[in-house]
Design a protein around this motif. Structure first.
Motif, short mmCIF file in Angstrom:
data_model
loop_
_atom_site.label_atom_id
_atom_site.label_comp_id
_atom_site.label_asym_id
_atom_site.label_seq_id
_atom_site.Cartn_x
_atom_site.Cartn_y
_atom_site.Cartn_z
N UNK A 187 0.86 -1.18 0.00
CA UNK A 187 0.00 0.00 0.00
C UNK A 187 0.90 1.23 0.00
N UNK A 188 0.80 2.04 -1.05
CA UNK A 188 1.72 3.17 -1.23
C UNK A 188 1.02 4.48 -0.91
N UNK A 189 1.68 5.26 -0.06
CA UNK A 189 1.23 6.59 0.32
C UNK A 189 2.38 7.55 0.08
N UNK B 74 3.06 13.86 2.71
CA UNK B 74 3.77 15.13 2.87
C UNK B 74 5.20 14.90 3.33
N UNK B 75 5.38 14.05 4.33
CA UNK B 75 6.68 13.86 4.96
C UNK B 75 7.51 12.73 4.32
N UNK B 76 6.88 11.59 4.04
CA UNK B 76 7.57 10.39 3.59
C UNK B 76 6.85 9.74 2.42
N UNK B 77 7.58 8.88 1.73
CA UNK B 77 6.97 7.90 0.85
C UNK B 77 6.86 6.65 1.70
N UNK B 78 5.66 6.17 1.93
CA UNK B 78 5.46 4.99 2.77
C UNK B 78 4.92 3.85 1.92
N UNK B 79 5.56 2.69 2.07
CA UNK B 79 5.11 1.48 1.38
C UNK B 79 4.76 0.48 2.47
N UNK C 282 -4.50 -7.09 3.65
CA UNK C 282 -5.69 -6.63 2.93
C UNK C 282 -5.35 -5.31 2.21
N UNK C 283 -6.37 -4.65 1.72
CA UNK C 283 -6.17 -3.34 1.10
C UNK C 283 -6.34 -2.21 2.10
N UNK C 284 -6.53 -2.55 3.37
CA UNK C 284 -6.73 -1.54 4.40
C UNK C 284 -5.41 -1.25 5.12
N UNK C 285 -5.12 0.02 5.30
CA UNK C 285 -3.90 0.43 6.00
C UNK C 285 -3.89 -0.09 7.43
N UNK D 43 -0.62 -7.47 -4.24
CA UNK D 43 -0.77 -6.44 -5.27
C UNK D 43 -0.09 -5.15 -4.84
N UNK D 44 0.28 -4.34 -5.80
CA UNK D 44 0.80 -3.00 -5.57
C UNK D 44 -0.37 -2.04 -5.75
N UNK D 45 -0.68 -1.28 -4.68
CA UNK D 45 -1.85 -0.40 -4.70
C UNK D 45 -1.44 1.00 -4.28
#
Length: 161
Positions: A49-51, A54-59, A64-67, A143-145
């Motif tokens: 799950x990619x976010x 503002x501060x970081x790139x988080x993987x 599941x698909x839920x953080x 999956x990469x989401x």
């Protein structure tokens, strides 16, 4: 938090992630790509799950698909990469390799992708998996989401002093 784009963009998730990583200094980008490849080998059934926050790139690595079901994440910053354990405060850390003093999250500094395969780090990853509320699938491929992209971000390259 303003979102510029969300999942479902016409650009493929892989291309989007490659572009996010390319924003960083080459040494950090190389480390981030190597760490991600190592994590895919360690947790092949986890969803990524990619976010691009503002501060970081988080993987995040999630069953599941839920953080909220994520076990851990790679946090990429201009200074490097860290392995964040969402429930790190509750995990055994006999080698004292985790940093942080919050009530939940702890992190491990990542010097190189090989550090992710070191026995103490692998033990933490197994403990995080065991602590998760939804177990990772035993078979298949995650999956990469792309979950969110912040419209406003801090600079991704280290500033020169």
């Amino acid at each position: 938090m303003p979102i510029a784009r969300k999942a479902g963009s016409t650009e493929s998730a892989s291309k989007q992630l490659a572009a996010f990583i390319a924003k960083y200094d080459p040494s950090v980008a190389t480390l981030a790509r190597a760490c991600r490849a190592t994590m895919r080998k360690i947790l092949p059934t986890a969803n990524e799950l990619v976010y691009d926050n503002y501060q970081f790139l988080a993987i995040g690595y999630s069953s599941t698909e839920r953080a909220s079901d994520s076990l851990l994440s790679l946090a990429v910053s201009p200074k490097g990469v860290a392995l964040c354990m969402y429930y790190g405060a509750h995990l055994p850390d006999p080698k004292k390799i985790m940093y942080g003093g919050g009530t939940q999250v702890r992190f491990v500094k990542v010097e190189g992708a090989k550090s992710l395969t070191a026995p103490p780090v692998r033990a933490l990853i197994r403990a995080a998996d065991a602590h998760g509320t939804v177990p990772l699938p035993r078979a298949g491929k995650g999956r990469l989401i792309i979950k969110a992209i912040s419209a406003k971000q801090r600079p991704r390259r280290a500033t020169k002093r």
